[in-house]
Design an enzyme around this catalytic site. Structure first.
Site, short mmCIF file in Angstrom:
data_model
loop_
_atom_site.label_atom_id
_atom_site.label_comp_id
_atom_site.label_asym_id
_atom_site.label_seq_id
_atom_site.Cartn_x
_atom_site.Cartn_y
_atom_site.Cartn_z
N SER A 152 0.82 -1.21 0.00
CA SER A 152 0.00 0.00 0.00
C SER A 152 0.86 1.26 0.00
O SER A 152 2.06 1.21 0.20
CB SER A 152 -0.90 0.01 1.23
OG SER A 152 -0.12 0.22 2.39
N LYS A 153 0.20 2.35 -0.23
CA LYS A 153 0.83 3.67 -0.25
C LYS A 153 1.63 3.91 1.02
O LYS A 153 2.74 4.41 1.00
CB LYS A 153 -0.29 4.70 -0.39
CG LYS A 153 0.12 6.15 -0.30
CD LYS A 153 -1.14 7.00 -0.41
CE LYS A 153 -0.88 8.50 -0.46
NZ LYS A 153 -0.02 9.04 0.57
N ARG A 154 1.02 3.52 2.12
CA ARG A 154 1.66 3.72 3.43
C ARG A 154 3.01 3.04 3.54
O ARG A 154 3.92 3.55 4.19
CB ARG A 154 0.75 3.18 4.54
CG ARG A 154 -0.51 3.97 4.72
CD ARG A 154 -0.36 5.01 5.80
NE ARG A 154 -1.41 6.03 5.73
CZ ARG A 154 -2.64 5.85 6.17
NH1 ARG A 154 -2.95 4.70 6.72
NH2 ARG A 154 -3.53 6.80 6.08
N ASP A 155 3.13 1.84 2.95
CA ASP A 155 4.37 1.07 3.07
C ASP A 155 5.56 1.85 2.54
O ASP A 155 6.65 1.80 3.11
CB ASP A 155 4.26 -0.24 2.30
CG ASP A 155 3.19 -1.13 2.89
OD1 ASP A 155 3.13 -1.23 4.12
OD2 ASP A 155 2.41 -1.70 2.12
N GLY A 156 5.34 2.57 1.48
CA GLY A 156 6.41 3.34 0.88
C GLY A 156 6.92 4.38 1.87
O GLY A 156 8.11 4.48 2.12
#
Length: 509
Positions: free
Chosen positions: A262-266
């Site tokens: 997900s976006k958050r992981d980045g």
RNA sequence: GGCCCAUUCGUCUAUCGGUUAGGACGCCAGGUUUUCAUCCUGGAAAGAGGAGUUCGACUCUCCUAUGGGCUACCA
């Protein structure tokens, strides 16, 4: 059966930046299309007016341009099956919805979102289907007059697909084989909303794929559960025998822990999950992109291609042309792939290593200029050739190459302690004198003369070279010494040596 | 909860009944080098568990476990 032309599509929703998993899906579609001499189409699925995000469509187009994934038809370039933006195809969908309605394969439902929510509260695992549709407000339970009246009064309604229960629906997947799902577990999906006069994904998708003559639907695994619904829709329209083939790709998973990437992981793990940097138009939040992080598009493509597919050999470094040559859906994996960011860095390193220095130079010069260091193309070429084996990213060359242009203002303590010995000042002074009187300052000649001097005096080679390196570079890194001194030129070399003798601490013998 | 998909080194993967289970990233060690990097050599590291089928199972079947996805008037 005649071999129909391969036509595939990538059909994102313009709800934000393009996720790297979506990029891979598009890439596989592209490879497949090129491999089979087919066409690649970009269709924008903006049937949810609430989730539209300005700029997302341009972002998608730009991202693929950067990556080298080319389209043959699409929202940004037109084509004979347009329009390619679903919000511009309202009349088309309406016609097909009506067709289903007339055939009794779909029905009108008036239940409001609130009423549905209440039902879900009331009945656990509530699903709008053969079991429950009889107790809802729809054209199956209401008389025609009532329905007409409700519509005439301006009540919002949706059109639902009437699913017959108890049927085993078979989906033939090119990657997974035959998947069978019983129609009883499917709900009567909403196909169309009167509120915005737009279809939902499912209807638009089937109609467009049919009208655009899509031969293969290659998409993410998250669509597998709704594939039976799509099969049923093709049947309802009478397109079953000309329906496209399906291939559901495994998902890209988080590098650690569980779940879909997900976006958050980045943000959390410090790597991009988007091809290009994205600024959220609402919040102003910036999400990093592969391009801005210094990745080469070829490296990203190569890396992504191998996440879920492999050529069946040990070959790993592949250009787009080579990928096209080797790509095969039969060699796609079934299981999700954790996103191995470290390997992505390695790919970038390999591509920098093999890249023509002349192509790296402009970026390097620009980045150096940002640091206030003016570099000529000639200088850049030399320095890049000397230094690029040390870089994973072009921007790493900037701090690494700084010493070529700016004399050290301080010296690495550990290196100084280890390499700057009691006799170093005297040796450097002697070396400086030798260099000063050298007519030919080419690296080759320097090497010949300096080594002859070391040999004649029976000095220790490493002792001299390491102290010299510390003097010119400021630390214990860098390319061949004579390449450094030659680049610096005699004057600057001597200046730095004298500075080192002055500044570095004297040690007792 | 229900349904579907999946399961080989830490990670990406090869193997399509018989292999010392191969490669790559990362890691470790050694070599090359005046240093760092590159490069070269070597090393540690895997078939989720249990039943079958079979002369023989990582490979086929079933069960369990685990992971993932879906379950919206989102795609």
């Amino acid at each position: 059966m005649t071999e129909q032309q391969v036509r595939v599509r990538f059909a994102p929703s313009p709800t934000g930046p393009l996720h790297i998993g979506g990029v891979r899906t598009a890439l596989y579609n592209y490879l497949f299309a090129r491999k089979h001499g087919g066409k690649m189409i970009l269709r924008i699925e903006d049937t949810d007016s609430n989730r539209f995000v300005p700029g997302a469509e341009d972002y998608i187009v730009e991202a693929f341009q950067w990556l080298g994934v080319e389209f043959d038809e699409g929202v940004h370039m037109g084509g004979e099956y347009g329009p390619y933006r679903q919000s511009e195809r309202r009349e088309i969908y309406k016609k097909y919805v009506d067709q289903l309605l007339e055939a009794g394969k779909a029905y009108i439902a008036f239940d409001t979102p609130e009423e549905l929510a209440a039902k879900r509260e009331e009945i656990k695992n509530f699903q709008y289907d053969a079991q429950t549709r009889g107790m809802m407000r729809n054209s199956l339970t209401l008389s025609k007059e009532e329905v007409d009246q409700l519509i005439a009064d301006g009540n919002k309604y949706v059109v639902r697909f009437l699913i017959e229960p108890g049927r085993d629906v078979k989906v033939n997947d090119l990657i997974r084989g035959e998947v069978v799902i019983n129609s009883s577990i499917l709900d009567d999906k909403v196909l169309y909303k009167s509120a915005d006069q737009l279809p939902t994904y499912h209807l638009a998708n089937i109609v467009d794929d049919h009208l655009m003559k899509i031969s293969h639907v290659i998409r993410g695994e998250e669509w597998l559960p709704s594939a039976p619904l799509h099969v049923l829709l093709y049947e309802a329209f009478g397109w079953a025998d000309i329906a496209p083939a399906f291939a559901h790709l495994p998902l890209l998973l988080k590098p650690e822990g569980n779940g879909k990437l997900s976006k958050r992981d980045g943000d959390r793990l410090g790597f991009p999950v988007f091809p290009l940097q994205w600024t959220d138009p609402k919040t102003g939040d910036i999400s990093s992109g592969y391009r801005e992080s210094g990745y080469l598009p070829e490296a990203v493509v190569n890396f992504l291609a191998l996440l879920g597919w492999n050529p069946g050999t040990d070959e790993e470094l592949m250009s787009m042309a080579r990928l096209i040559e080797l790509f095969d859906l039969d060699r796609c994996n079934k299981s999700g792939a954790k996103f191995d960011y470290e390997k992505g860095r390695w790919f970038n390193h390999e591509y920098i290593l093999h890249m023509d220095d002349a192509l790296i130079a402009p970026t390097f010069i620009e980045l150096m200029a940002e640091e206030g260091v003016e570099v000529t193309t000639e200088q850049a070429l030399t320095v890049i050739g000397l230094m690029k084996s040390r870089a994973n990213f072009i921007k790493e060359l900037v701090p690494a190459c700084r010493f070529f242009f700016v004399a050290p203002t301080e010296y690495d303590k550990k290196t100084a302690k280890k390499r700057w010995k009691a006799d170093s000042p005297a040796l450097m002074a002697e070396l400086a004198e030798l260099l000063e009187n050298m007519a030919d300052f080419s690296p080759e000649n320097q090497e010949t003369e300096v080594k002859a001097w070391i040999e004649a005096k029976e000095y220790h080679l490493g002792n001299i070279m390491n102290a010299w390196r510390l003097s010119l570079v400021g630390e214990g890194k860098g390319p061949h010494m004579f390449d450094i001194s030659a680049f610096l030129g005699k004057e600057e070399t001597l200046r730095r040596m004298r500075q080192a003798i002055d500044v570095l601490p004297r040690k007792e013998a």
